[in-house]
Design a protein around this motif. Sequence first.
Motif, PDB file in Angstrom:
ATOM      1  N   ILE A 106       9.131   6.796 -14.157  1.00 58.15           N
ATOM      2  CA  ILE A 106       9.627   8.094 -14.628  1.00 58.15           C
ATOM      3  C   ILE A 106      10.883   7.946 -15.481  1.00 58.15           C
ATOM      4  N   ILE A 107      11.415   6.731 -15.566  1.00 60.32           N
ATOM      5  CA  ILE A 107      12.614   6.481 -16.357  1.00 60.32           C
ATOM      6  C   ILE A 107      12.217   6.145 -17.797  1.00 60.32           C
ATOM      7  N   SER A 108      12.981   6.616 -18.744  1.00 62.34           N
ATOM      8  CA  SER A 108      12.649   6.387 -20.152  1.00 62.34           C
ATOM      9  C   SER A 108      12.648   4.892 -20.468  1.00 62.34           C
ATOM     10  N   ALA A 109      11.787   4.516 -21.411  1.00 66.45           N
ATOM     11  CA  ALA A 109      11.681   3.101 -21.806  1.00 66.45           C
ATOM     12  C   ALA A 109      13.015   2.580 -22.321  1.00 66.45           C
ATOM     13  N   GLU A 110      13.777   3.431 -23.005  1.00 61.98           N
ATOM     14  CA  GLU A 110      15.054   2.991 -23.565  1.00 61.98           C
ATOM     15  C   GLU A 110      16.046   2.602 -22.467  1.00 61.98           C
ATOM     16  N   ARG A 111      16.112   3.389 -21.397  1.00 70.28           N
ATOM     17  CA  ARG A 111      17.049   3.079 -20.307  1.00 70.28           C
ATOM     18  C   ARG A 111      16.612   1.812 -19.568  1.00 70.28           C
ATOM     19  N   VAL A 112      15.314   1.668 -19.366  1.00 70.28           N
ATOM     20  CA  VAL A 112      14.805   0.449 -18.725  1.00 70.28           C
ATOM     21  C   VAL A 112      15.102  -0.761 -19.603  1.00 70.28           C
ATOM     22  N   ARG A 113      14.850  -0.629 -20.891  1.00 70.72           N
ATOM     23  CA  ARG A 113      15.127  -1.716 -21.842  1.00 70.72           C
ATOM     24  C   ARG A 113      16.584  -2.144 -21.777  1.00 70.72           C
ATOM     25  N   ASP A 114      17.484  -1.176 -21.757  1.00 69.69           N
ATOM     26  CA  ASP A 114      18.909  -1.514 -21.768  1.00 69.69           C
ATOM     27  C   ASP A 114      19.308  -2.290 -20.509  1.00 69.69           C
ATOM     28  N   GLU A 115      18.765  -1.910 -19.360  1.00 67.07           N
ATOM     29  CA  GLU A 115      19.077  -2.652 -18.133  1.00 67.07           C
ATOM     30  C   GLU A 115      18.481  -4.051 -18.163  1.00 67.07           C
ATOM     31  N   LEU A 116      17.256  -4.162 -18.670  1.00 64.97           N
ATOM     32  CA  LEU A 116      16.627  -5.480 -18.781  1.00 64.97           C
ATOM     33  C   LEU A 116      17.440  -6.371 -19.717  1.00 64.97           C
ATOM     34  N   SER A 117      17.914  -5.812 -20.807  1.00 61.21           N
ATOM     35  CA  SER A 117      18.705  -6.601 -21.761  1.00 61.21           C
ATOM     36  C   SER A 117      20.009  -7.068 -21.127  1.00 61.21           C
ATOM     37  N   ARG A 118      20.671  -6.193 -20.401  1.00 61.34           N
ATOM     38  CA  ARG A 118      21.926  -6.597 -19.748  1.00 61.34           C
ATOM     39  C   ARG A 118      21.671  -7.702 -18.720  1.00 61.34           C
ATOM     40  N   LEU A 119      20.562  -7.589 -18.018  1.00 65.88           N
ATOM     41  CA  LEU A 119      20.209  -8.643 -17.064  1.00 65.88           C
ATOM     42  C   LEU A 119      20.019  -9.981 -17.792  1.00 65.88           C
ATOM     43  N   LEU A 120      19.242  -9.947 -18.869  1.00 60.81           N
ATOM     44  CA  LEU A 120      18.947 -11.185 -19.598  1.00 60.81           C
ATOM     45  C   LEU A 120      20.192 -11.798 -20.220  1.00 60.81           C
ATOM     46  N   LEU A 121      21.160 -10.976 -20.569  1.00 61.83           N
ATOM     47  CA  LEU A 121      22.371 -11.481 -21.214  1.00 61.83           C
ATOM     48  C   LEU A 121      23.419 -11.961 -20.215  1.00 61.83           C
ATOM     49  N   SER A 122      23.123 -11.867 -18.926  1.00 58.34           N
ATOM     50  CA  SER A 122      24.038 -12.385 -17.915  1.00 58.34           C
ATOM     51  C   SER A 122      23.994 -13.909 -17.910  1.00 58.34           C
ATOM     52  N   ASP A 123      24.937 -14.514 -17.209  1.00 61.25           N
ATOM     53  CA  ASP A 123      24.988 -15.979 -17.179  1.00 61.25           C
ATOM     54  C   ASP A 123      23.849 -16.590 -16.369  1.00 61.25           C
ATOM     55  N   ALA A 124      23.302 -15.831 -15.402  1.00 59.45           N
ATOM     56  CA  ALA A 124      22.277 -16.397 -14.517  1.00 59.45           C
ATOM     57  C   ALA A 124      21.145 -15.395 -14.301  1.00 59.45           C
ATOM     58  N   PRO A 125      20.332 -15.128 -15.334  1.00 54.89           N
ATOM     59  CA  PRO A 125      19.292 -14.097 -15.207  1.00 54.89           C
ATOM     60  C   PRO A 125      18.121 -14.471 -14.303  1.00 54.89           C
ATOM     61  N   ARG A 126      18.000 -15.728 -13.938  1.00 61.59           N
ATOM     62  CA  ARG A 126      16.826 -16.146 -13.165  1.00 61.59           C
ATOM     63  C   ARG A 126      16.668 -15.357 -11.876  1.00 61.59           C
TER      64      ARG A 126
END
Length: 482
Positions: free
Chosen positions: A207-227
């Motif tokens: 139910i969450i917009s694709a843009e908000r999900v995308r932004d959280e996924l991007s922040r996760l991937l840009l962290s030092d340890a996304p695994r």
Amino acid sequence: MASLSVDQRQALEDAVAATPTIRRVADAFAASGYDLHLVGGPVRDALMGRGVHDLDFTTNARPDAIESILSSLTPATWDIGRAFGTIGASFHDDVVEVTTYRADSYDPSSRKPTVEFGDDLTADLVRRDFTVNAMALSVVTGAFADPHGGLEDLADHVLRTPSPPEVSFGDDPLRMMRAARFTSQLRFIPVPEVVAAMTEMADRIQIISAERVRDELSRLLLSDAPREGLDLLVRTGLADHVVPELSALVREVDEHGRHKDIYQHTLTVLEQSIALEKARGHAPDLVGRLAAVLHDVGKPATKRFEGGGKVSFHHHDVVGAKMAKKRLTALRYPTDDIKAVAKLVELHLRFHGYADADWTDAAVRRYVRDAGDQLERLHILTRADCTTRNQRKANRLRTAYEQLEWRIDQLAAQEELDAMRPDLDGTQIMEILGIKPGRVVGQAYAFLLERRMDEGPLGPERAREELLAWWAARPESTPPHS
């Protein structure tokens, strides 16, 4: 309930003192008779010694009053979401967001919250996502509020929700994505009840917009340890709705050992890509990391069992590029990023032809031409894609790629390979052949570019000769003018 230590109190005071904007805004709210609390991430980060970057405040003032006070301090104010009680302002390098105390809840069938403004800080803090973000410091009185044990959870490096996780995630399902991000970004471990709620409620992320999900996924991937964060998304089933192509790799685990674990290989490639980013002096790169996560997603669709118990994944690079493009489009990533990731996925196997047989200079030029402006990212992805435990094979691949990069550098220095244009431009082609703009000019240009790929720079005279020979060999050609 833990209280602030002397060091923690000093850390908060230092953070406030280091950011004059905080004091300026606090004095303005106090002069108007309102309290103002620094809340959430800034408080958490100050206590962790991470430095304060985002200035988020909460107050008993209503939105109109917030806007009036901020406008008296700076002309740069804007309505972030008046209906949600949030007004923003800019003070040189500092961006401020001030929100009225609220007690909001989400309609289970809606993407948007229903909002009620409140007058009580404690009621506001229980609506926060995690206890480590439910601490507040009054920048008017200096009082510290921690009604939900955020200090203890900060010390224990755990993620808990102030209210029951089912309630918290029901209010805003994006918080489940945020839990995964904090797992990577802050190295916190979600408590079992949080993981259980994420698993039970994973489909609510839809139910969450694709843009908000995308932004959280991007922040996760840009962290030092996304695994760890990605693995949490997969384990809880959230990835089934966000990046199902990653979840599908888990189902490719082969209990008979006929091929390596593609899922774990993917996470290792991501880690190795990040290490190479740093070693080669690059900032965290979202495109490169997305390519690392998606580079093998075409394997499940192309899996074939061959003779002798072997497994093949022919053309998984091409299939994977199409799948990556489709997924990133659904997540509303920018078009340029989508094209770049798809190109990297499609090209990530190209190097193996070099490792198995010496390439001519023409083949090296084509590799560079096809990679285009993604060459450096392709270098990183290709190197990171070597996860074999066979040390001899790993050393052979590493040496081969180092040799390829050296040859690319040598050719670039000799031929200005980055420009990669034929020796004659379109105007010269039309003049030599006596033709007007049209499809044939493009064909001639492509021919000369191909000759450059094969031979390197030809020079204008030889290029003219070869162009004329090509033209004369065409059945429909007519003699060029003198």
